[in-house]
Design a protein around this motif. Structure first.
Motif, short mmCIF file in Angstrom:
data_model
loop_
_atom_site.label_atom_id
_atom_site.label_comp_id
_atom_site.label_asym_id
_atom_site.label_seq_id
_atom_site.Cartn_x
_atom_site.Cartn_y
_atom_site.Cartn_z
N CYS A 196 -0.34 8.20 3.25
CA CYS A 196 -1.43 8.11 3.72
C CYS A 196 -1.81 8.61 5.18
O CYS A 196 -0.89 8.43 5.86
CB CYS A 196 -1.64 6.46 3.66
N TYR A 200 -3.36 7.70 7.52
CA TYR A 200 -3.35 6.54 8.59
C TYR A 200 -2.25 5.58 8.72
O TYR A 200 -2.08 5.26 9.82
CB TYR A 200 -4.56 5.59 8.11
N CYS A 223 0.90 -1.02 0.01
CA CYS A 223 -0.04 0.19 0.01
C CYS A 223 0.94 1.25 0.01
O CYS A 223 2.06 1.02 -0.08
CB CYS A 223 -0.99 -0.04 1.06
N VAL A 224 0.43 2.39 0.06
CA VAL A 224 1.20 3.59 -0.09
C VAL A 224 1.76 4.01 1.22
O VAL A 224 2.72 4.57 1.17
CB VAL A 224 0.36 4.92 -0.53
N GLU A 249 -5.08 -2.50 6.20
CA GLU A 249 -4.63 -3.79 5.32
C GLU A 249 -5.19 -3.63 3.67
O GLU A 249 -5.59 -4.48 3.27
CB GLU A 249 -5.59 -4.82 5.85
S1 SF4 Z 1 -5.01 3.03 5.36
FE1 SF4 Z 1 -3.23 1.83 5.96
S2 SF4 Z 1 -3.31 0.02 4.78
FE2 SF4 Z 1 -4.35 1.54 3.82
S3 SF4 Z 1 -3.29 2.80 2.34
FE3 SF4 Z 1 -3.24 3.83 4.25
S4 SF4 Z 1 -1.46 3.23 5.30
FE4 SF4 Z 1 -1.91 1.71 3.89
#
Ligand code: SF4
Ligand code: SRM
Ligand SMILES: Cc1cc2nc3c(=O)[nH]c(=O)nc-3n(C[C@H](O)[C@H](O)[C@H](O)COP(=O)(O)OP(=O)(O)OC[C@H]3O[C@@H](n4cnc5c(N)ncnc54)[C@H](O)[C@@H]3O)c2cc1C
Ligand code: FES
Lengths: 812, 122
Positions: A621, A623, A615-616, A658
């Motif tokens: 991101c 989160y 994922c990024v 995830e």
């Molecule tokens: S929410 Fe978490 S798992 Fe999804 S892209 Fe963002 S960092 Fe990655």
């Protein structure tokens, strides 16, 4: 003799196949109403869970050998018994000496208002219609909570609909399980998110909703009837042949109707007062009829109505008689397990049983029905779960092990002994056991074991060793060539099974180029051409894009290469780009361009590390708690080129949301505030499995050490083509943790050294090939005409890109 | 658009039966190579013991011309090749598919003359 068969379903197929196998030399004409040849209806649901637009090829039975004329998409409309001719709807006349009705049955559609809006669940076309309607709906109702109804409900759930099941009886699957089993089953089904309504029927169907007899209103974009079937006996009825009160063409035990020139087999036949709705008895009927036509005297004497439902993640099985003087019950409502066995009043004979939530005893106990008990009844409840109460050796020779194909223990043992069979695949091929619903496979494994064959150990006839044993032999004896290994530890000259296994072992232990010297001859075509073969003999090229991260410049190069070589281009499911349609002589030229731009092989062709999806992560991101992309790239570069028993996939997610689906991978990382949680043994594919948590809150260094050991231990000890999911399940998570975290075997230093050797020895196979004129010489379509492209390769255009024009497949 | 590459069919010469293909040493032991012989695709194999085999290059199960790219070996004593597409195994001696004896690939005479492999497709 001219045989005409009306209907082309499983029963008709088995009839034709049996006639052909037994050397029938007359003519056979099959007239089928569906627009395709017979297919495996039992596996129909897999068509819905599979990708759309495949036309159901995966379900097709192999074409029967011998001269059979087939006319598809044309229903038989009438039989003229006096002239011995059938006429189809399209007006085609077909004279016969013998006519076989194999018209199957049709789903029963209850006569409720609005029934015309509902779907049924019988043919590929039915499923296409359901799939299409589901795309525009959010909820669905299945009418009927029997075996097929639950199967259909699970399919609707799989299509993303919130799904209700309506069952008229007091509990689910009332024909197969008793009330206690039904209650446990209901718990499972509800936990999956399905809503169950029992003890009530349907009142009417309206636009987008269903009203039940008890007044309940359910929103339903899609309604599917699975409320039983009716034999398709209309042809026989109109021709004046006797049919049963509740339908079904009346036949004698030789499958002959009142007219000696007409037989009926399969679900349309009423034999001994019964219509059979399972494929096993239908196959037996077809074999009996074929035998009669060839002058034999086979008889159909009834069949086993055992059933095993393998859907919804819940095992449900019932066999034999579902009542008896004595019974033993095991019930674990928390674990969702219910098992009950029925026993004769002298407590000596097994009569039947019901299993919900754990059907392991099913395949081992079903053949023992009607026989004297071999162990305490309570022990039998746990047959197959590791207790030694029942083993293959305990089956009497005449016990029917595979009910779908009517194969006895005696026939299986004889085949194992006479043909030297060594695995389940061999037993399937030579006896047909295990080839339909698959529920008897555990019993086959147990019989193989009782015949002294440790199943799945030896990969093929050339070695007696498992992959893990071969690995140790090669390592300890320092063997570097296949010739020496097969000469000293095997026999013959190998085959397409053992050669790639040995190629992989040699690559893991010795490194070097897979096309070096004798090793070239061991590789599957994909490894041999460092690309993936496609259905028309061209290849696809997948450059590595670690972590899915790519610069615009590199994207442009891929685009230019694809354009210049006219390749079909597609984003893969593994976060990279696949270029399809390259001929062998184009491969090195394509690689040259890619390598010059900084790309390398992505090993899409190898049993090797594929991708570390990412994922990024925390960089972008809001989160994210760790740098998922950075970690994914580090892991992909560390393990690239690592050859293994099967392919290895990984993923890294930047937080617990995830987004990289890490738990579906062989190893997956999910970031925590403190580091990484490491999951192992996940799988998409045939048998999806979520990975198990191996260790939590690891630092970067701890994580890499754990993954190094996990992979090296897998490479050394797994079976051929065993993904980590099956391997972890085999050895157990606790054992694995002991070995690679606790070093219980004292091999961790050795595993670490093995991985260091791999990392240090890595080089790009594409570059090494492009730079070696000796290896390049293989990349021609024709040795005697290196400049000539393969003329059989032809493309047409679809959605602005090429696609293969396929060669006609004619086998004779 | 339909792109078709036309086969280069060499006109047949009734008198000349054997067609030279390549030096024997160009064939990799236990690996195949395809040749275009009078418009026909032939798969050539050099077995581990030096024996040569020639069979049709078309895989009858998939329709693709790929037999030459299969893995060779033995089944019992029979030298065989497995098609790379779906792994059905063919005898290199008779061309018959050992997994489905009703299916076969054609076989062709093959020999070495002065170090050159020759095939006859008549
Ligand atoms: S929410 Fe978490 S798992 Fe999804 S892209 Fe963002 S960092 Fe990655
Ligand atoms: C190209 C791609 C489909 C696509 O267009 O997206 C693909 C294509 C093939 N897959 Fe796949 N798979 C692709 C992603 C996947 C995924 C998704 C993923 O990786 O995230 C899965 C499920 C995840 C998993 O493996 O657990 C997947 C599960 C399979 C399986 C089933 C494996 C299993 O354990 O059950 C096979 C069959 C096998 O390996 O035996 C398979 C086999 C194949 C083969 C090699 C079949 C074949 O022999 O021809 C396909 C040819 C590849 C090629 O390039 O010609 N492919 N395949 C994807 C390539 C990803 C990549 O960049 O490398
Ligand atoms: C979703 C599903 C799951 C199933 N799962 C299982 C299972 O797990 N285990 C099990 O044992 N069984 C299962 N079954 C039942 C099994 O599929 C049937 O028992 C089997 O298909 C019966 O075979 P048949 O050839 O008699 O009839 P059919 O499969 O119904 O084939 C009859 C064919 O004849 C054609 N036909 C009818 N009338 C005419 C005519 N007048 N002219 C020309 N053609 C005609 C029909 O179109 C059809 O193609 C399942 C069935 C379904 C639908
Ligand atoms: S019992 Fe169904 S395949 Fe054997």
């Amino acid at each position: 003799m001219r045989i005409v068969v009306a209907g082309y379903g499983p029963a008709a197929h088995r009839l034709v196949e049996t006639l052909a196998d037994r050397g029938f030399d007359g003519t056979i004409t099959v007239l089928g109403e569906e627009p395709r040849a017979a297919y495996d209806r039992v596996a129909l649901t897999s068509y819905l869970s599979g990708p759309p637009g495949t036309g159901g090829e995966a379900l097709a039975y192999p074409a029967p050998s011998g001269p059979v004329a087939v006319r598809l998409g044309d229903r038989v409309a009438s039989i003229d018994r006096a002239r011995r001719t059938v006429t189809t709807e399209a007006g085609h006349d077909e004279p016969y000496d013998v006519l076989v009705l194999a018209t199957g049955s049709a789903p029963f559609v209850p006569p409720v208002p609005g029934a015309g809006r509902a779907f049924v669940y019988r043919t590929i076309e039915d499923l296409d219609a359901i799939r299409e309607a589901s795309a525009h709906a959010t909820s669905g109702v299945v009418v009927g909570g029997g075996l097929l109804g639950l199967e259909a409900a699970d399919a609707l759930r799989g299509l993303g609909l919130s799904t209700h099941v309506v069952e008229m009886g007091g509990w689910l699957m009332p024909r197969q399980v008793d009330e206690g089993g039904g209650a446990v089953l209901r718990g499972h089904v509800e936990r999956l998110g399905l809503v169950v309504h029992t003890g009530t029927g349907l009142d009417r169907i309206e636009d987008d909703r269903v009203i039940l007899a008890d007044g309940t209103v359910i929103d339903a974009g899609v309604v599917v009837f699975s409320a039983g079937v009716r034999p398709r006996d209309e042809l026989a009825r109109r021709a004046g042949l006797p049919v049963g009160e509740r339908g079904g063409v009346v036949v004698d035990e030789g499958m002959r109707t009142a007219d000696p020139a007409i037989y009926a087999v399969g679900e349309c036949a009423l034999v001994g007062g019964m219509v059979y709705g399972l494929v096993g008895p239908c196959f037996t009927m077809a074999e009996v009829a074929a035998d009669r036509m060839l002058g034999g005297s086979a008889q159909f004497t009834g069949a086993d109505l055992s059933a095993k439902l393998k859907l919804l993640g819940v095992d449900v099985a019932s066999f034999g008689q579902l009542s008896g003087a004595l019974d033993v019950t095991y019930m674990d409502p928390v674990g969702g397990v219910y098992k009950k066995l029925f026993i004769s009043d002298d407590a000596r004979t097994l009569l039947g049983g019901i299993c919900v939530g754990d059907a392991t005893p099913y395949s081992l106990l079903r053949p023992l029905v009607g026989r004297e008990l071999t162990a305490q009844p309570s022990e039998l409840l746990f047959a197959g779960t590791g207790s030694a109460a029942v083993a293959g050796a305990d089956f009497p020779d005449d016990a029917q092990v595979c009910s779908c194909n009517n194969v006895t223990k005696g026939r299986i043992s004889a085949a194992i002994a006479e043909l030297g069979l060594t695995d389940v695949a061999g037993v399937k091929k030579c006896t047909r056991a295990g080839t339909s619903c698959g529920s008897c496979v555990p019993a086959l494994v147990s019989i193989l074991a009782s015949e002294g064959v440790a199943p799945g150990k030896a990969p093929c006839e050339h070695f007696d060793h498992s992959r893990a044993e071969l690995f140790d032999i090669v390592r300890v004896r320092g063997i570097t060539t296949f010739s020496r290994l097969v000469g000293e530890h095997g026999r013959g000259r190998g085959c397409d099974v053992c050669k790639p296994v040995v190629a992989s072992i040699l690559a893991s232990l010795n490194g070097g180029h897979v096309l070096e010297g004798e090793r070239a001859a061991l590789q599957d075509t994909n490894d041999h051409f460092l690309a993936n073969i496609q259905k028309n003999g061209t290849y696809s090229v997948v450059p590595r894009i670690p972590g899915g991260e790519i610069t615009p410049e590199k994207l442009i190069v891929i685009g230019e290469v694809a354009r210049d070589f006219g390749l079909y281009t597609k984003i893969t499911g593994g976060q990279r780009i696949d270029l399809f349609g390259a001929r062998v002589e184009e491969l090195p030229k394509i690689w040259k361009r890619l390598v010059d731009a900084g790309f390398e092989s992505g090993h899409a062709y190898g049993k090797a590390l594929r991708t570390v999806k990412s994922c990024v992560g925390s960089t972008w991101c809001r989160y994210g708690v760790q740098d998922a992309v950075g970690m994914a790239i580090a892991l992909e570069l560390r393990y690239r080129g690592l050859r293994s028993p099967h392919k290895i996939k990984a993923a890294v997610s930047g937080c617990a949301r995830e987004c990289a689906e890490a738990r579906s991978k062989d190893f997956g990382l999910i970031a925590t505030e403190n580091g990484w949680n490491l999951y192992v043994g996940g799988n998409g594919g045939f048998r999806p499995r979520h990975a198990d948590l191996l260790a939590s809150d690891l630092s970067d260094d701890e994580l890499i050490r754990a993954v190094d050991r996990f992979l090296m231990f897998y490479i050394r000890t797994a079976d051929r083509l065993q993904r980590t999911a099956a391997w972890v399940q085999d050895i157990g998570l606790d054992y694995l943790r002991d070995v690679i975290v606790g070093d219980s075997l004292g091999i961790c230093a050795d595993l670490d050294a093995g991985m260091e050797r791999h990392v240090g020895g890595y080089f790009d196979e594409w570059r090494a090939t492009v730079e070696d004129p000796e290896k390049l010489r293989r990349f021609v379509s024709f040795v005697n005409a290196p400049g000539t492209p393969d003329p059989s390769i032809v493309f047409e255009t679809e959605r602005d890109q090429i696609k293969p024009v396929l060669m006609e497949v004619t086998r004779r | 658009m339909t792109t078709v590459q036309k086969a280069q069919v060499t006109p047949g010469n009734a008198g000349e039966k054997w067609v030279p293909i390549c030096p024997y040493d160009d064939l990799i032991p236990e690996r195949g190579a395809a040749a275009l012989v009078r418009g026909r695709q032939v798969a050539l194999f050099r077995a581990f013991d030096g024996r040569l085999f020639a069979v049709g290059n078309r895989d009858p199960f998939s329709g693709a011309y790929v037999i030459s790219r299969g893995i060779t070996g033995t089944r019992g004593d029979e030298p065989v090749v497995a098609t790379p597409m779906h792994k059905q195994v063919f005898s290199l001696v008779t061309g018959v598919c050992l997994d489905d004896p009703a299916t076969a690939v054609p076989t062709y005479p093959i020999r070495v003359t002065n170090g050159t492999v020759e095939v006859s497709v008549e």
